[in-house]
Write a protein that holds these residues in place. Sequence first.
Motif, PDB file in Angstrom:
ATOM      1  N   LEU B  92     -53.871  61.837  34.185  1.00 14.08           N
ATOM      2  CA  LEU B  92     -53.180  61.080  35.236  1.00 14.08           C
ATOM      3  C   LEU B  92     -51.992  60.317  34.654  1.00 14.08           C
ATOM      4  O   LEU B  92     -50.999  60.079  35.348  1.00 14.08           O
ATOM      5  CB  LEU B  92     -54.155  60.126  35.928  1.00 14.08           C
ATOM      6  CG  LEU B  92     -55.245  60.810  36.769  1.00 14.08           C
ATOM      7  CD1 LEU B  92     -56.180  59.764  37.368  1.00 14.08           C
ATOM      8  CD2 LEU B  92     -54.649  61.654  37.885  1.00 14.08           C
ATOM      9  N   GLN B  93     -52.091  59.943  33.354  1.00 13.78           N
ATOM     10  CA  GLN B  93     -50.953  59.265  32.714  1.00 13.78           C
ATOM     11  C   GLN B  93     -49.724  60.175  32.703  1.00 13.78           C
ATOM     12  O   GLN B  93     -48.602  59.710  32.917  1.00 13.78           O
ATOM     13  CB  GLN B  93     -51.338  58.873  31.276  1.00 13.78           C
ATOM     14  CG  GLN B  93     -50.233  58.155  30.517  1.00 13.78           C
ATOM     15  CD  GLN B  93     -49.919  56.801  31.123  1.00 13.78           C
ATOM     16  OE1 GLN B  93     -50.801  55.975  31.291  1.00 13.78           O
ATOM     17  NE2 GLN B  93     -48.664  56.577  31.470  1.00 13.78           N
ATOM     18  N   VAL B  94     -49.941  61.469  32.479  1.00 14.36           N
ATOM     19  CA  VAL B  94     -48.812  62.408  32.471  1.00 14.36           C
ATOM     20  C   VAL B  94     -48.164  62.465  33.856  1.00 14.36           C
ATOM     21  O   VAL B  94     -46.932  62.530  33.981  1.00 14.36           O
ATOM     22  CB  VAL B  94     -49.280  63.813  32.039  1.00 14.36           C
ATOM     23  CG1 VAL B  94     -48.125  64.787  32.080  1.00 14.36           C
ATOM     24  CG2 VAL B  94     -49.870  63.772  30.651  1.00 14.36           C
ATOM     25  N   ILE B  95     -49.002  62.410  34.902  1.00 22.29           N
ATOM     26  CA  ILE B  95     -48.458  62.443  36.263  1.00 22.29           C
ATOM     27  C   ILE B  95     -47.623  61.187  36.515  1.00 22.29           C
ATOM     28  O   ILE B  95     -46.526  61.250  37.080  1.00 22.29           O
ATOM     29  CB  ILE B  95     -49.600  62.570  37.288  1.00 22.29           C
ATOM     30  CG1 ILE B  95     -50.342  63.886  37.057  1.00 22.29           C
ATOM     31  CG2 ILE B  95     -49.056  62.509  38.712  1.00 22.29           C
ATOM     32  CD1 ILE B  95     -51.472  64.148  38.011  1.00 22.29           C
ATOM     33  N   ILE B  96     -48.127  60.031  36.046  1.00 23.06           N
ATOM     34  CA  ILE B  96     -47.358  58.786  36.204  1.00 23.06           C
ATOM     35  C   ILE B  96     -46.036  58.901  35.435  1.00 23.06           C
ATOM     36  O   ILE B  96     -44.974  58.548  35.948  1.00 23.06           O
ATOM     37  CB  ILE B  96     -48.193  57.583  35.705  1.00 23.06           C
ATOM     38  CG1 ILE B  96     -49.329  57.315  36.681  1.00 23.06           C
ATOM     39  CG2 ILE B  96     -47.310  56.347  35.557  1.00 23.06           C
ATOM     40  CD1 ILE B  96     -50.220  56.169  36.291  1.00 23.06           C
ATOM     41  N   GLY B 102     -38.785  53.677  35.974  1.00 18.95           N
ATOM     42  CA  GLY B 102     -38.292  52.307  35.982  1.00 18.95           C
ATOM     43  C   GLY B 102     -39.386  51.278  35.802  1.00 18.95           C
ATOM     44  O   GLY B 102     -40.351  51.501  35.077  1.00 18.95           O
ATOM     45  N   LYS B 103     -39.218  50.174  36.499  1.00 17.41           N
ATOM     46  CA  LYS B 103     -40.099  49.020  36.291  1.00 17.41           C
ATOM     47  C   LYS B 103     -41.532  49.294  36.705  1.00 17.41           C
ATOM     48  O   LYS B 103     -42.451  48.651  36.222  1.00 17.41           O
ATOM     49  CB  LYS B 103     -39.567  47.825  37.087  1.00 17.41           C
ATOM     50  CG  LYS B 103     -38.502  47.050  36.332  1.00 17.41           C
ATOM     51  CD  LYS B 103     -38.162  45.769  37.050  1.00 17.41           C
ATOM     52  CE  LYS B 103     -37.119  44.981  36.254  1.00 17.41           C
ATOM     53  NZ  LYS B 103     -36.520  43.927  37.072  1.00 17.41           N
ATOM     54  N   ALA B 104     -41.747  50.214  37.645  1.00 14.26           N
ATOM     55  CA  ALA B 104     -43.099  50.456  38.152  1.00 14.26           C
ATOM     56  C   ALA B 104     -43.953  51.207  37.140  1.00 14.26           C
ATOM     57  O   ALA B 104     -45.176  51.252  37.283  1.00 14.26           O
ATOM     58  CB  ALA B 104     -43.032  51.245  39.457  1.00 14.26           C
ATOM     59  N   HIS B 105     -43.312  51.794  36.111  1.00 16.93           N
ATOM     60  CA  HIS B 105     -44.061  52.655  35.193  1.00 16.93           C
ATOM     61  C   HIS B 105     -45.150  51.897  34.435  1.00 16.93           C
ATOM     62  O   HIS B 105     -46.293  52.351  34.356  1.00 16.93           O
ATOM     63  CB  HIS B 105     -43.096  53.326  34.213  1.00 16.93           C
ATOM     64  CG  HIS B 105     -43.777  54.268  33.274  1.00 16.93           C
ATOM     65  ND1 HIS B 105     -44.188  53.889  32.018  1.00 16.93           N
ATOM     66  CD2 HIS B 105     -44.163  55.558  33.413  1.00 16.93           C
ATOM     67  CE1 HIS B 105     -44.778  54.904  31.432  1.00 16.93           C
ATOM     68  NE2 HIS B 105     -44.771  55.929  32.253  1.00 16.93           N
ATOM     69  N   LEU B 106     -44.794  50.730  33.905  1.00 17.06           N
ATOM     70  CA  LEU B 106     -45.769  49.988  33.098  1.00 17.06           C
ATOM     71  C   LEU B 106     -46.959  49.506  33.932  1.00 17.06           C
ATOM     72  O   LEU B 106     -48.108  49.779  33.554  1.00 17.06           O
ATOM     73  CB  LEU B 106     -45.081  48.821  32.375  1.00 17.06           C
ATOM     74  CG  LEU B 106     -46.011  47.992  31.493  1.00 17.06           C
ATOM     75  CD1 LEU B 106     -46.575  48.826  30.364  1.00 17.06           C
ATOM     76  CD2 LEU B 106     -45.270  46.788  30.926  1.00 17.06           C
ATOM     77  N   PRO B 107     -46.721  48.813  35.072  1.00 20.34           N
ATOM     78  CA  PRO B 107     -47.887  48.406  35.866  1.00 20.34           C
ATOM     79  C   PRO B 107     -48.732  49.581  36.342  1.00 20.34           C
ATOM     80  O   PRO B 107     -49.972  49.478  36.353  1.00 20.34           O
ATOM     81  CB  PRO B 107     -47.286  47.652  37.065  1.00 20.34           C
ATOM     82  CG  PRO B 107     -45.833  47.773  36.954  1.00 20.34           C
ATOM     83  CD  PRO B 107     -45.481  48.216  35.592  1.00 20.34           C
ATOM     84  N   LEU B 110     -50.857  50.664  33.392  1.00 21.50           N
ATOM     85  CA  LEU B 110     -51.914  49.692  33.092  1.00 21.50           C
ATOM     86  C   LEU B 110     -53.023  49.762  34.140  1.00 21.50           C
ATOM     87  O   LEU B 110     -54.208  49.689  33.804  1.00 21.50           O
ATOM     88  CB  LEU B 110     -51.338  48.276  33.034  1.00 21.50           C
ATOM     89  CG  LEU B 110     -50.462  47.989  31.818  1.00 21.50           C
ATOM     90  CD1 LEU B 110     -49.881  46.599  31.908  1.00 21.50           C
ATOM     91  CD2 LEU B 110     -51.249  48.149  30.528  1.00 21.50           C
ATOM     92  N   LEU B 111     -52.613  49.911  35.404  1.00 18.73           N
ATOM     93  CA  LEU B 111     -53.588  50.018  36.496  1.00 18.73           C
ATOM     94  C   LEU B 111     -54.489  51.225  36.279  1.00 18.73           C
ATOM     95  O   LEU B 111     -55.718  51.150  36.420  1.00 18.73           O
ATOM     96  CB  LEU B 111     -52.838  50.135  37.819  1.00 18.73           C
ATOM     97  CG  LEU B 111     -53.593  49.729  39.069  1.00 18.73           C
ATOM     98  CD1 LEU B 111     -53.870  48.233  39.038  1.00 18.73           C
ATOM     99  CD2 LEU B 111     -52.800  50.082  40.322  1.00 18.73           C
ATOM    100  N   LEU B 112     -53.874  52.351  35.913  1.00 15.24           N
ATOM    101  CA  LEU B 112     -54.646  53.572  35.665  1.00 15.24           C
ATOM    102  C   LEU B 112     -55.619  53.366  34.518  1.00 15.24           C
ATOM    103  O   LEU B 112     -56.804  53.720  34.610  1.00 15.24           O
ATOM    104  CB  LEU B 112     -53.694  54.728  35.341  1.00 15.24           C
ATOM    105  CG  LEU B 112     -54.385  55.948  34.733  1.00 15.24           C
ATOM    106  CD1 LEU B 112     -55.322  56.590  35.737  1.00 15.24           C
ATOM    107  CD2 LEU B 112     -53.371  56.953  34.237  1.00 15.24           C
ATOM    108  N   LYS B 113     -55.126  52.775  33.406  1.00 13.59           N
ATOM    109  CA  LYS B 113     -55.998  52.574  32.239  1.00 13.59           C
ATOM    110  C   LYS B 113     -57.170  51.669  32.596  1.00 13.59           C
ATOM    111  O   LYS B 113     -58.315  51.941  32.217  1.00 13.59           O
ATOM    112  CB  LYS B 113     -55.191  51.981  31.084  1.00 13.59           C
ATOM    113  CG  LYS B 113     -54.313  53.010  30.405  1.00 13.59           C
ATOM    114  CD  LYS B 113     -53.810  52.499  29.055  1.00 13.59           C
ATOM    115  CE  LYS B 113     -53.152  53.625  28.283  1.00 13.59           C
ATOM    116  NZ  LYS B 113     -51.875  54.047  28.873  1.00 13.59           N
ATOM    117  N   GLY B 114     -56.871  50.590  33.356  1.00 14.38           N
ATOM    118  CA  GLY B 114     -57.932  49.671  33.750  1.00 14.38           C
ATOM    119  C   GLY B 114     -58.953  50.359  34.635  1.00 14.38           C
ATOM    120  O   GLY B 114     -60.168  50.223  34.425  1.00 14.38           O
ATOM    121  N   ALA B 115     -58.467  51.121  35.626  1.00 15.06           N
ATOM    122  CA  ALA B 115     -59.377  51.793  36.556  1.00 15.06           C
ATOM    123  C   ALA B 115     -60.236  52.806  35.818  1.00 15.06           C
ATOM    124  O   ALA B 115     -61.456  52.875  36.022  1.00 15.06           O
ATOM    125  CB  ALA B 115     -58.586  52.471  37.671  1.00 15.06           C
TER     126      ALA B 115
END
Lengths: 153, 140
Positions: B92-96, B102-107, B110-115
């Motif tokens: 899913l990280q590759v899809i992100i 831009g700015k949305a990439h980091l959050p 992080l959201l994916l990793k946390g979930a």
Amino acid sequence: MQDVRDALYIGHRSDGTLTRRPMSPHLQVYRFRLSMFLSIANRAAGVAAAAGSALGVCWLNAASKGPESFKKVQKVTRNPLGKLALAGWTLALVYHFVAGLRHLAWDAGYRFEKKQINEDGPVAVGVTVGATLVLVASIFGVAACRSRKKKAS
Amino acid sequence: MNASHTPRIDVMRSQLGRARGLGSAKTGVDHWWLERMSAVALVPLSGWFVLQVLRLAGAEQQDVVEWGGKPANASMLLALMILTFYHMQLGLQVIIDDYVHGKAHLPASLLLKGAALLIGLFAVIAVLKLALAPSTKAGA
């Protein structure tokens, strides 16, 4: 150079000279090919398999919590819609598995010629459909037999 | 080298920026490699999982508890859960990376990793609870 956006298309050849990089046309100009569908389907199947696995954890959690929680989950898994979702999860897992094996073969240097990829695509579809049907039929069949036996005893 | 051929840059781009744009990104091989290796590990684990699903199809809660209480099943199930959600996070990280810029990439990352971490932990705890539950079997 007329347009400032052209700056983004400046690239370098391996000898260091400058070149104008080609622009990729939009997706809709391409003729439909099975390989392009199978490629995006692998990604979609991965996402669907992930969502299904998260639901599978709910099943596991209910089993560890106790009989009442497990009954609630059984209401879902024995519902026709729930069965459809389970069959969809199976399809996603099977296709992601098949496409993943193809990717591992490609990474190892096998079957990566255009001709071979076009030959293998329909085989992957056939294997996926066949394995999914066999799996879904046998899982639901075993489940039906087992619950009938439970009721009889 | 041909002396008459001089590369010409008529874009507003510094030489440092140009140099930085060259070559590989220096990272990413580990991500790619771990995605493949977790996939390889999941091949036999998936085969095992299919057999267990056939064994447990239509089972009652008691059957599942008895099944999960066996150390071999619990070990395989733990390996399957950890590798599945690890592989899921990598994929899913590759899809992100592909679609979120831009700015949305980091959050988003992080959201994916946390979930993924939380779902994985949830699965592990559920398996451990099954594995370590006092046996309900008579005589045990």
